[in-house]
Design an enzyme around this catalytic site. Structure first.
Site, PDB file in Angstrom:
ATOM      1  N   ARG A   1       0.829  -1.200   0.000  1.00 38.22           N
ATOM      2  CA  ARG A   1       0.000   0.000   0.000  1.00 38.22           C
ATOM      3  C   ARG A   1       0.867   1.255   0.000  1.00 38.22           C
ATOM      4  NH1 ARG A   1      -5.153  -1.984   3.703  1.00 38.22           N
ATOM      5  NH2 ARG A   1      -5.408  -3.891   2.496  1.00 38.22           N
TER       6      ARG A   1
ATOM      7  N   SER B   1     -11.504  -6.486   8.864  1.00 41.42           N
ATOM      8  CA  SER B   1     -12.606  -5.792   8.230  1.00 41.42           C
ATOM      9  C   SER B   1     -13.283  -6.769   7.283  1.00 41.42           C
ATOM     10  CB  SER B   1     -12.033  -4.613   7.441  1.00 41.42           C
ATOM     11  OG  SER B   1     -13.045  -3.979   6.710  1.00 41.42           O
TER      12      SER B   1
ATOM     13  N   ARG C   1      -0.539  -5.596  12.202  1.00 37.58           N
ATOM     14  CA  ARG C   1      -1.411  -5.106  13.278  1.00 37.58           C
ATOM     15  C   ARG C   1      -1.726  -6.179  14.313  1.00 37.58           C
ATOM     16  NH1 ARG C   1      -5.417  -0.648  10.417  1.00 37.58           N
ATOM     17  NH2 ARG C   1      -3.695   0.581   9.546  1.00 37.58           N
TER      18      ARG C   1
END
Length: 420
Positions: free
Chosen positions: A259, A349, A386
């Site tokens: 990213r 998510s 994370r």
RNA sequence: GGAGAGGUGUCCGAGCGGUCUAAGGAGCGCGACUGGAAAUCGCGUAGGCGGGUUUCCCGCCUCGAGGGUUCAAAUCCCUCCCUCUCCGCCA
């Protein structure tokens, strides 16, 4: 993308849906362009049909040795006028396709209104740990233990890169195999997909045109580095028509994610929370329209199951419409408690993209009601950087070492992360 | 990287300028035969777009993608993508 038929048949509903997301700007122009395209198409098709009839007649006349010159000339005139109209039609239809591609998915009715700050907390699971000593964050712990090296990574690759070393490597690999183990038991097929993809795959999954700026692009080969294995997994069945009885199709992608984090300058600059490169295990399902809402809950359940097994306190939030990705109709995030930041932060998510991606990808199934678009869903099983932060910070001990969750031991994780 | 072969409907596969309105087969669906099933036989079965008198009918497009030649392209030409075989290189 949205169904053009739905836009024509029920423009009020589409307009209302897009307005909820603040994306109804170009709808009227799209409808106008569409009606222009359709009437022109009618004219062109009529000319072509007639030309085709004449061509067939020419074939027959020649077979009988008759003179067909007059018919040939008429056919040529029709052909010319058809190709003239077709050239114009092409431009109009391209415009229509661009506008259609730019529209986001319609959100589920139940999705909360508003933007980023309006997320609805559905539940909190687990207690944030209390420490009888001064809390360290993952950077302090990781650097002291020699398992995270940000300074050297900056020299080699720049900001937002890291070297993960020693016991942390074993820990990461254990988290990956642990997650895969759970997913495989739930019917997800493990996949290591390509991480360099074509533009068409990015368009098909809805990352282009919306999020183009956040994607790395190779200069010499027109290939793009995926920000998530959702892209190659979604592409797995593009332009296919699968049988209804093989559904649901569940995949667990393991890949590195890239990213650019353009637009995130100055945000989350500390540690490995927001990095340019991390590894991730991603769930991806193809289902029938009837099954997708349940599948969404199943995927969310897998995410929670994994967090609980890793003994990480978390909460589940229902993402508001303004913060949904272009493809998503509904999205839930799991946010882990991060002691170093003293707040919950996103670690997983999951989105239900309904038929939005499938229509772009032409991913269909054949069932009792004929051929229909599939529904696609994706969710994070574990995002490594994370999840590692959450483990390190929640399981830290006074002496600077870190306890490792018991479930990871059978998968090769060290008993603890400690100095020496 | 070099040389060659090829990409046709859900799948396999024929066709290589004009009844292609894409043969044939498999699969699938329906029906017949059967106590039931298998086998057999009959019928049906691609997708997209548009239109209509909207359980159905009509038109256009699609034979890897995009251009071109022609009255007419799956078929001829050009560009690109992909697959396979051999050679080279290679973890």
């Amino acid at each position: 993308m949205l169904d053009l038929k739905l836009i024509r048949d029920d423009p009020a509903r589409v307009r209302a849906g897009l307005a909820r997301r603040g994306a109804d700007g170009d709808l009227d122009e799209l409808i106008a362009v569409d009606s222009e395209a359709r009437s022109l198409r009618g004219e062109v098709e009529e000319a072509k049909a007639e030309r085709k009839r004449l061509s067939k007649q020419i074939g027959q006349m020649r077979g009988k040795g008759e003179d067909s010159r007059e018919v040939e000339e008429a056919a040529k005139r029709l052909g010319d006028s058809a190709s003239h109209g077709e050239a114009r039609l092409k431009g109009i239809e391209r415009r229509r396709a661009e506008m259609l591609l730019a529209l986001p998915n319609l959100a589920e009715d139940a999705a909360p209104e508003g933007g980023e700050d309006d997320a609805v907390v559905l539940r909190e699971v687990g207690e944030p740990p209390r420490f009888a000593f001064e809390i360290r964050d993952h950077v302090e712990i990781g650097e002291a233990l020699g398992i995270i090296d940000l300074e050297r990574a900056a020299k080699v690759s720049g900001a937002r890169f890291a070297y993960l070393m020693g016991g942390l490597v074993r820990l990461q690999l254990a988290v990956v195999t642990f997650a895969l183990d759970r997913l495989e038991n739930a019917g997800f097929t493990p996949v290591i997909p390509p991480v360099l993809v074509r533009e068409s795959a990015m368009v098909g999954t809805g990352f282009f045109p919306a999020d183009r700026a956040s994607i790395y692009e190779t200069a010499a080969d027109d290939l793009f580095l995926v920000g998530t294995s959702e892209v190659p997994l979604a592409g797995l069945h593009q332009e296919e028509i699968v049988h209804a009885d093989v559904l649901p199709l569940r995949y667990a992608g393991v890949s590195t994610c890239f990213r650019r984090e353009a637009g995130a300058a100055g945000k989350d600059t500390r540690g490995i929370f927001r990095v340019h490169q991390f590894d991730k295990v991603e769930m991806f399902s193809f289902t029938t329209p009837e099954a997708s809402a349940d599948e969404h809950q199943l995927i969310l359940g897998m995410e929670e199951d994994i967090l609980q097994a890793l003994e990480i306190p978390y909460r589940v939030v229902d993402i508001p419409i303004g913060d949904l990705g272009a493809s998503a109709a509904r999205k839930f995030d799991c946010e882990a408690w991060m002691p170093g930041q003293q707040r919950y932060r996103e670690v997983t998510s999951c989105s239900n993209c309904t038929d939005y991606q499938a229509r772009r990808l032409k991913a269909r199934f054949r069932g009792s009601r004929g051929t229909q678009m599939l529904h696609t869903l994706n969710g994070t099983a574990v995002a490594l950087a994370r999840t590692l932060i959450a483990i390190i910070e929640n399981h830290q001990r006074e002496d600077g070492s870190v306890a490792v969750p018991e479930v990871l031991r059978p998968f090769g994780a060290p008993a603890e992360l400690a100095a020496g």
